[in-house]
Design a protein around this motif. Structure first.
Motif, PDB file in Angstrom:
ATOM      1  N   GLU A   1       0.829  -1.214   0.000  1.00  0.00           N
ATOM      2  CA  GLU A   1       0.000   0.000   0.000  1.00  0.00           C
ATOM      3  C   GLU A   1       0.857   1.255   0.000  1.00  0.00           C
ATOM      4  O   GLU A   1       0.533   2.239  -0.677  1.00  0.00           O
ATOM      5  N   SER A   2       1.949   1.233   0.741  1.00  0.00           N
ATOM      6  CA  SER A   2       2.784   2.432   0.841  1.00  0.00           C
ATOM      7  C   SER A   2       3.690   2.619  -0.377  1.00  0.00           C
ATOM      8  O   SER A   2       3.904   3.738  -0.839  1.00  0.00           O
ATOM      9  N   ASP A   3       4.214   1.512  -0.905  1.00  0.00           N
ATOM     10  CA  ASP A   3       5.162   1.603  -2.018  1.00  0.00           C
ATOM     11  C   ASP A   3       4.515   1.397  -3.379  1.00  0.00           C
ATOM     12  O   ASP A   3       5.152   1.652  -4.416  1.00  0.00           O
ATOM     13  N   GLN A   4       3.262   0.889  -3.388  1.00  0.00           N
ATOM     14  CA  GLN A   4       2.560   0.593  -4.639  1.00  0.00           C
ATOM     15  C   GLN A   4       3.360  -0.360  -5.522  1.00  0.00           C
ATOM     16  O   GLN A   4       3.360  -0.252  -6.747  1.00  0.00           O
ATOM     17  N   THR A   5       4.046  -1.286  -4.872  1.00  0.00           N
ATOM     18  CA  THR A   5       4.783  -2.322  -5.594  1.00  0.00           C
ATOM     19  C   THR A   5       4.826  -3.566  -4.736  1.00  0.00           C
ATOM     20  O   THR A   5       4.669  -3.494  -3.504  1.00  0.00           O
ATOM     21  N   ALA A   6       5.028  -4.703  -5.373  1.00  0.00           N
ATOM     22  CA  ALA A   6       5.038  -5.962  -4.646  1.00  0.00           C
ATOM     23  C   ALA A   6       6.356  -6.139  -3.905  1.00  0.00           C
ATOM     24  O   ALA A   6       7.426  -6.095  -4.535  1.00  0.00           O
ATOM     25  N   PRO A   7       6.331  -6.321  -2.604  1.00  0.00           N
ATOM     26  CA  PRO A   7       7.573  -6.570  -1.864  1.00  0.00           C
ATOM     27  C   PRO A   7       8.190  -7.893  -2.308  1.00  0.00           C
ATOM     28  O   PRO A   7       7.543  -8.936  -2.264  1.00  0.00           O
ATOM     29  N   GLY A   8       9.421  -7.846  -2.764  1.00  0.00           N
ATOM     30  CA  GLY A   8      10.087  -9.049  -3.221  1.00  0.00           C
ATOM     31  C   GLY A   8      10.580  -9.908  -2.062  1.00  0.00           C
ATOM     32  O   GLY A   8      10.669  -9.452  -0.915  1.00  0.00           O
ATOM     33  N   VAL A   9      10.919 -11.135  -2.386  1.00  0.00           N
ATOM     34  CA  VAL A   9      11.406 -12.055  -1.357  1.00  0.00           C
ATOM     35  C   VAL A   9      12.698 -11.531  -0.744  1.00  0.00           C
ATOM     36  O   VAL A   9      12.888 -11.603   0.484  1.00  0.00           O
TER      37      VAL A   9
ATOM     38  N   GLY B   1      14.399  -9.225   7.684  1.00  0.00           N
ATOM     39  CA  GLY B   1      14.402 -10.230   8.749  1.00  0.00           C
ATOM     40  C   GLY B   1      13.024 -10.710   9.099  1.00  0.00           C
ATOM     41  O   GLY B   1      12.758 -11.111  10.235  1.00  0.00           O
ATOM     42  N   LEU B   2      12.114 -10.691   8.104  1.00  0.00           N
ATOM     43  CA  LEU B   2      10.719 -11.044   8.348  1.00  0.00           C
ATOM     44  C   LEU B   2      10.528 -12.559   8.175  1.00  0.00           C
ATOM     45  O   LEU B   2      10.675 -13.084   7.071  1.00  0.00           O
ATOM     46  N   PRO B   3      10.191 -13.269   9.262  1.00  0.00           N
ATOM     47  CA  PRO B   3       9.912 -14.712   9.134  1.00  0.00           C
ATOM     48  C   PRO B   3       8.629 -14.930   8.338  1.00  0.00           C
ATOM     49  O   PRO B   3       7.725 -14.099   8.395  1.00  0.00           O
ATOM     50  N   PRO B   4       8.516 -16.008   7.606  1.00  0.00           N
ATOM     51  CA  PRO B   4       9.483 -17.095   7.434  1.00  0.00           C
ATOM     52  C   PRO B   4      10.442 -16.872   6.274  1.00  0.00           C
ATOM     53  O   PRO B   4      11.100 -17.822   5.837  1.00  0.00           O
ATOM     54  N   PHE B   5      10.527 -15.629   5.758  1.00  0.00           N
ATOM     55  CA  PHE B   5      11.396 -15.351   4.615  1.00  0.00           C
ATOM     56  C   PHE B   5      12.844 -15.164   5.039  1.00  0.00           C
ATOM     57  O   PHE B   5      13.752 -15.286   4.223  1.00  0.00           O
ATOM     58  N   SER B   6      13.055 -14.839   6.316  1.00  0.00           N
ATOM     59  CA  SER B   6      14.405 -14.643   6.815  1.00  0.00           C
ATOM     60  C   SER B   6      15.136 -15.975   6.903  1.00  0.00           C
ATOM     61  O   SER B   6      14.528 -17.050   6.838  1.00  0.00           O
ATOM     62  N   GLN B   7      16.443 -15.896   7.042  1.00  0.00           N
ATOM     63  CA  GLN B   7      17.264 -17.088   7.150  1.00  0.00           C
ATOM     64  C   GLN B   7      17.835 -17.187   8.553  1.00  0.00           C
ATOM     65  O   GLN B   7      18.137 -16.189   9.187  1.00  0.00           O
TER      66      GLN B   7
ATOM     67  N   GLU C   1      12.330 -22.329   0.474  1.00  0.00           N
ATOM     68  CA  GLU C   1      12.797 -21.448  -0.594  1.00  0.00           C
ATOM     69  C   GLU C   1      11.582 -20.732  -1.155  1.00  0.00           C
ATOM     70  O   GLU C   1      10.636 -21.365  -1.614  1.00  0.00           O
ATOM     71  N   TRP C   2      11.618 -19.386  -1.144  1.00  0.00           N
ATOM     72  CA  TRP C   2      10.420 -18.611  -1.463  1.00  0.00           C
ATOM     73  C   TRP C   2      10.521 -17.952  -2.836  1.00  0.00           C
ATOM     74  O   TRP C   2      11.588 -17.492  -3.246  1.00  0.00           O
ATOM     75  N   ARG C   3       9.396 -17.901  -3.506  1.00  0.00           N
ATOM     76  CA  ARG C   3       9.260 -17.180  -4.773  1.00  0.00           C
ATOM     77  C   ARG C   3       7.985 -16.351  -4.739  1.00  0.00           C
ATOM     78  O   ARG C   3       6.997 -16.738  -4.111  1.00  0.00           O
ATOM     79  N   LEU C   4       8.026 -15.218  -5.426  1.00  0.00           N
ATOM     80  CA  LEU C   4       6.848 -14.341  -5.548  1.00  0.00           C
ATOM     81  C   LEU C   4       6.276 -14.456  -6.941  1.00  0.00           C
ATOM     82  O   LEU C   4       7.012 -14.398  -7.933  1.00  0.00           O
ATOM     83  N   ARG C   5       4.954 -14.611  -6.999  1.00  0.00           N
ATOM     84  CA  ARG C   5       4.241 -14.568  -8.277  1.00  0.00           C
ATOM     85  C   ARG C   5       3.085 -13.586  -8.122  1.00  0.00           C
ATOM     86  O   ARG C   5       2.107 -13.860  -7.450  1.00  0.00           O
TER      87      ARG C   5
ATOM     88  N   VAL D   1       1.217 -13.653  -4.495  1.00  0.00           N
ATOM     89  CA  VAL D   1       1.300 -15.056  -4.092  1.00  0.00           C
ATOM     90  C   VAL D   1       2.759 -15.389  -3.807  1.00  0.00           C
ATOM     91  O   VAL D   1       3.624 -15.258  -4.696  1.00  0.00           O
ATOM     92  N   TYR D   2       3.022 -15.801  -2.585  1.00  0.00           N
ATOM     93  CA  TYR D   2       4.358 -16.210  -2.179  1.00  0.00           C
ATOM     94  C   TYR D   2       4.346 -17.723  -1.966  1.00  0.00           C
ATOM     95  O   TYR D   2       3.557 -18.243  -1.175  1.00  0.00           O
ATOM     96  N   ILE D   3       5.219 -18.407  -2.686  1.00  0.00           N
ATOM     97  CA  ILE D   3       5.263 -19.864  -2.629  1.00  0.00           C
ATOM     98  C   ILE D   3       6.581 -20.276  -1.986  1.00  0.00           C
ATOM     99  O   ILE D   3       7.658 -19.840  -2.418  1.00  0.00           O
ATOM    100  N   GLY D   4       6.489 -21.105  -0.946  1.00  0.00           N
ATOM    101  CA  GLY D   4       7.678 -21.569  -0.250  1.00  0.00           C
ATOM    102  C   GLY D   4       7.835 -23.074  -0.391  1.00  0.00           C
ATOM    103  O   GLY D   4       7.012 -23.830   0.132  1.00  0.00           O
ATOM    104  N   ARG D   5       8.888 -23.493  -1.091  1.00  0.00           N
ATOM    105  CA  ARG D   5       9.152 -24.920  -1.255  1.00  0.00           C
ATOM    106  C   ARG D   5       9.981 -25.408  -0.079  1.00  0.00           C
ATOM    107  O   ARG D   5      11.048 -24.881   0.218  1.00  0.00           O
ATOM    108  N   SER D   6       9.503 -26.429   0.574  1.00  0.00           N
ATOM    109  CA  SER D   6      10.187 -26.960   1.752  1.00  0.00           C
ATOM    110  C   SER D   6      11.462 -27.683   1.340  1.00  0.00           C
ATOM    111  O   SER D   6      11.461 -28.516   0.430  1.00  0.00           O
TER     112      SER D   6
END
Length: 210
Positions: free
Chosen positions: A79-87, A94-100, A111-115, A122-127
């Motif tokens: 909403e603030s940036d008007q763009t999709a936050p990337g992985v 440092g935002l879980p569960p995207f952080s390491q 392993e996360w990907r954005l679509r 849509v954020y997809i995380g492959r275990s």
């Protein structure tokens, strides 16, 4: 001196009827309270749904909780940036569960990907460790999302024969983990299940779809 107590005619009957009436009122009140106190019959889960409270293991519950928190942050950033936050951006925050880190690895090391879709991110995380946790998919509605899944955040998962001994179709792991299409029927066909939270009637009357 003799004192004689004179009772009104029919006093005994009146007392009896008053007692009966009071008992009836109490019985009716007990029935009403009992009916209201009974938990509503939980809506049966659809075949493609899974209960977040009872059908996720500890690692999966941790990822699920992290995604619910992350969804709010992602929506605010969009909403603030008007763009999709990337992985990478989410990982850098440092935002879980995207952080390491050790905790992330203990929960499957996804392993996360954005679509980005028309009205949702849509954020997809492959275990990386299916024996610990399933793969996850997070839907975050964006502008115009009233037309996309009711404008609600959704969380889906896919087990591949590891966590809790469910899932797995013996196919190629990568092809199964990264869904080719993201609409509900396509996800269901590929073995994904929507995570929902069913509360008792005393908490809420609605099931929450996550």
């Amino acid at each position: 001196m003799t004192v004689q107590v004179v009772r009104p005619a029919g006093a005994g009957h009146e007392t009896l009827w008053v007692s009966f009436a009071a008992a009836a009122v109490l019985a009716l009140a007990a029935v009403v309270v009992g009916v209201r106190a009974q938990p509503q019959a939980a809506a049966a889960l659809a075949p493609h749904q899974i209960d977040a409270r009872t059908q996720l293991n500890a690692a999966e519950q941790g990822v699920h909780a992290d995604l619910l928190v992350a969804a709010e942050e992602i929506a605010a950033l969009h909403e603030s940036d008007q763009t999709a936050p990337g992985v990478e951006q989410l990982r850098g925050m440092g935002l879980p569960p995207f952080s390491q880190g050790p905790e992330t690895r203990a929960r499957g090391g996804h392993e996360w990907r954005l679509r980005a879709q028309a009205h949702e991110l849509v954020y997809i995380g492959r275990s990386a460790a299916p024996e610990l946790a399933a793969s996850f998919l997070l839907r975050v509605p964006t502008d115009g999302a009233a037309h996309a899944h009711g404008g609600e955040v959704e969380i889906w998962l896919k087990r591949e024969g590891g966590a809790n001994g469910e899932g797995g179709d013996g196919g190629d792991r990568a092809a199964a983990a990264w869904p080719e299409a993201l609409d509900d029927p396509a996800l269901v066909r590929q073995g994904w299940r929507q995570v929902v939270t069913r509360y008792d009637a005393g908490v809420t009357r609605k099931d929450a779809s996550h």
